[in-house]
Scaffold this motif. Structure first.
Motif, PDB file in Angstrom:
ATOM      1  N   PHE A   1      18.624   7.388  16.475  1.00  0.00           N
ATOM      2  CA  PHE A   1      18.848   7.858  15.111  1.00  0.00           C
ATOM      3  C   PHE A   1      17.792   8.904  14.729  1.00  0.00           C
ATOM      4  CE2 PHE A   1      18.223   7.660  10.548  1.00  0.00           C
ATOM      5  CZ  PHE A   1      19.512   7.672  10.046  1.00  0.00           C
ATOM      6  N   PHE A   2      16.539   8.651  15.109  1.00  0.00           N
ATOM      7  CA  PHE A   2      15.462   9.563  14.706  1.00  0.00           C
ATOM      8  C   PHE A   2      15.474  10.843  15.536  1.00  0.00           C
ATOM      9  CE2 PHE A   2      14.029   5.306  13.449  1.00  0.00           C
ATOM     10  CZ  PHE A   2      14.017   5.527  12.078  1.00  0.00           C
ATOM     11  N   ILE A   3      15.951  10.761  16.789  1.00  0.00           N
ATOM     12  CA  ILE A   3      16.128  12.000  17.562  1.00  0.00           C
ATOM     13  C   ILE A   3      17.205  12.856  16.879  1.00  0.00           C
ATOM     14  CG2 ILE A   3      16.840  12.978  19.782  1.00  0.00           C
ATOM     15  CD1 ILE A   3      15.718  10.520  21.155  1.00  0.00           C
ATOM     16  N   GLY A   4      18.296  12.192  16.477  1.00  0.00           N
ATOM     17  CA  GLY A   4      19.358  12.911  15.767  1.00  0.00           C
ATOM     18  C   GLY A   4      18.835  13.568  14.504  1.00  0.00           C
TER      19      GLY A   4
ATOM     20  N   ILE B   1      25.242   8.367  15.070  1.00  0.00           N
ATOM     21  CA  ILE B   1      26.224   7.274  15.149  1.00  0.00           C
ATOM     22  C   ILE B   1      25.724   6.163  16.076  1.00  0.00           C
ATOM     23  CG2 ILE B   1      28.542   6.661  15.946  1.00  0.00           C
ATOM     24  CD1 ILE B   1      29.360   9.583  15.089  1.00  0.00           C
ATOM     25  N   PHE B   2      25.380   6.540  17.332  1.00  0.00           N
ATOM     26  CA  PHE B   2      24.991   5.495  18.285  1.00  0.00           C
ATOM     27  C   PHE B   2      23.634   4.891  17.951  1.00  0.00           C
ATOM     28  CE2 PHE B   2      28.209   7.803  20.769  1.00  0.00           C
ATOM     29  CZ  PHE B   2      29.051   6.734  21.012  1.00  0.00           C
ATOM     30  N   GLY B   3      22.809   5.620  17.233  1.00  0.00           N
ATOM     31  CA  GLY B   3      21.494   5.103  16.862  1.00  0.00           C
ATOM     32  C   GLY B   3      21.537   4.195  15.656  1.00  0.00           C
ATOM     33  N   SER B   4      22.715   4.027  15.044  1.00  0.00           N
ATOM     34  CA  SER B   4      22.773   3.160  13.864  1.00  0.00           C
ATOM     35  C   SER B   4      23.832   2.070  14.024  1.00  0.00           C
ATOM     36  CB  SER B   4      23.033   3.998  12.602  1.00  0.00           C
ATOM     37  OG  SER B   4      24.188   4.778  12.769  1.00  0.00           O
ATOM     38  N   LEU B   5      24.335   1.883  15.240  1.00  0.00           N
ATOM     39  CA  LEU B   5      25.368   0.857  15.452  1.00  0.00           C
ATOM     40  C   LEU B   5      24.789  -0.552  15.320  1.00  0.00           C
ATOM     41  CD1 LEU B   5      27.567   2.293  18.347  1.00  0.00           C
ATOM     42  CD2 LEU B   5      28.092   2.110  15.911  1.00  0.00           C
ATOM     43  N   ASN B   6      23.642  -0.800  15.947  1.00  0.00           N
ATOM     44  CA  ASN B   6      23.006  -2.123  15.855  1.00  0.00           C
ATOM     45  C   ASN B   6      21.662  -1.957  15.165  1.00  0.00           C
ATOM     46  OD1 ASN B   6      25.004  -3.580  17.467  1.00  0.00           O
ATOM     47  ND2 ASN B   6      24.221  -2.303  19.144  1.00  0.00           N
ATOM     48  N   GLY B   7      21.689  -1.730  13.885  1.00  0.00           N
ATOM     49  CA  GLY B   7      20.448  -1.383  13.208  1.00  0.00           C
ATOM     50  C   GLY B   7      20.066   0.032  13.614  1.00  0.00           C
TER      51      GLY B   7
END
Ligand code: ZN
Ligand code: ZN
Ligand code: ZN
Length: 157
Positions: free
Chosen positions: A74-77, A63-69
């Motif tokens: 995102f990749f850690i997730g 979620i937090f890795g895709s808020l601003n692009g």
């Protein structure tokens, strides 16, 4: 870079899984892990709660890795999620056969993994234990699996 983060996270998760298993699941959260060592009837185990626990950081990072692009979080997730799927396929399906998907495999690595985890399950208690890892198998179990193959394929006489 993205691929490196995913792969790095994946291997870090093997360490995390080992650490959690040894110090948390066989520690203060033994209540949830116990029914994995001393099985009770029913398909689900209290132990399955650990999938939910690992899913939380993974979802938050998505979620937090895709808020601003898309950023590194995102990749850690993604690395955590892929590790979770592999852990499930290896531990729950291949080893414990909760689904009969891989019953025919005879791969050396898979047999070594299975043997190492069976050694973990020889101990039914919280305190003593060995082989807390999953995908990284101690070398001796590899050798045992390979020796077994050699003996089987050696011609008679
Ligand atoms: Zn255990
Ligand atoms: Zn197990
Ligand atoms: Zn276990």
């Amino acid at each position: 870079m993205a691929a490196l983060i995913v792969i790095g996270t994946f291997f870090f998760m093997e360490f995390m899984a080992w650490f959690m298993h040894k110090y948390v699941m066989h520690g203060f959260m033994w209540y949830f892990h116990e029914d994995h060592h001393v099985p009770e009837p029913g398909f689900f185990e209290k132990n399955d709660v650990f999938f939910l626990i690992f899913a939380i950081p993974s979802s938050l990072l998505f979620i937090f890795g895709s808020l601003n692009g898309i950023d590194f979080r995102f990749f850690i997730g993604m690395g955590i999620a892929i590790y979770g799927v592999c852990y499930f396929l290896v531990h729950d399906v291949l080893i414990h056969r909760r689904f009969k998907w891989f019953d025919k495999t005879n791969n050396v690595y898979f047999r070594a993994i299975r043997k190492a985890h069976k050694v973990h399950h020889k101990h039914r208690g919280k305190e003593e234990g060995e082989c807390f890892g999953m995908l990284v198998v101690p070398w001796k179990y590899f050798r045992a699996a390979m020796d077994y193959d050699r003996k089987r394929t050696k011609p008679a006489g």
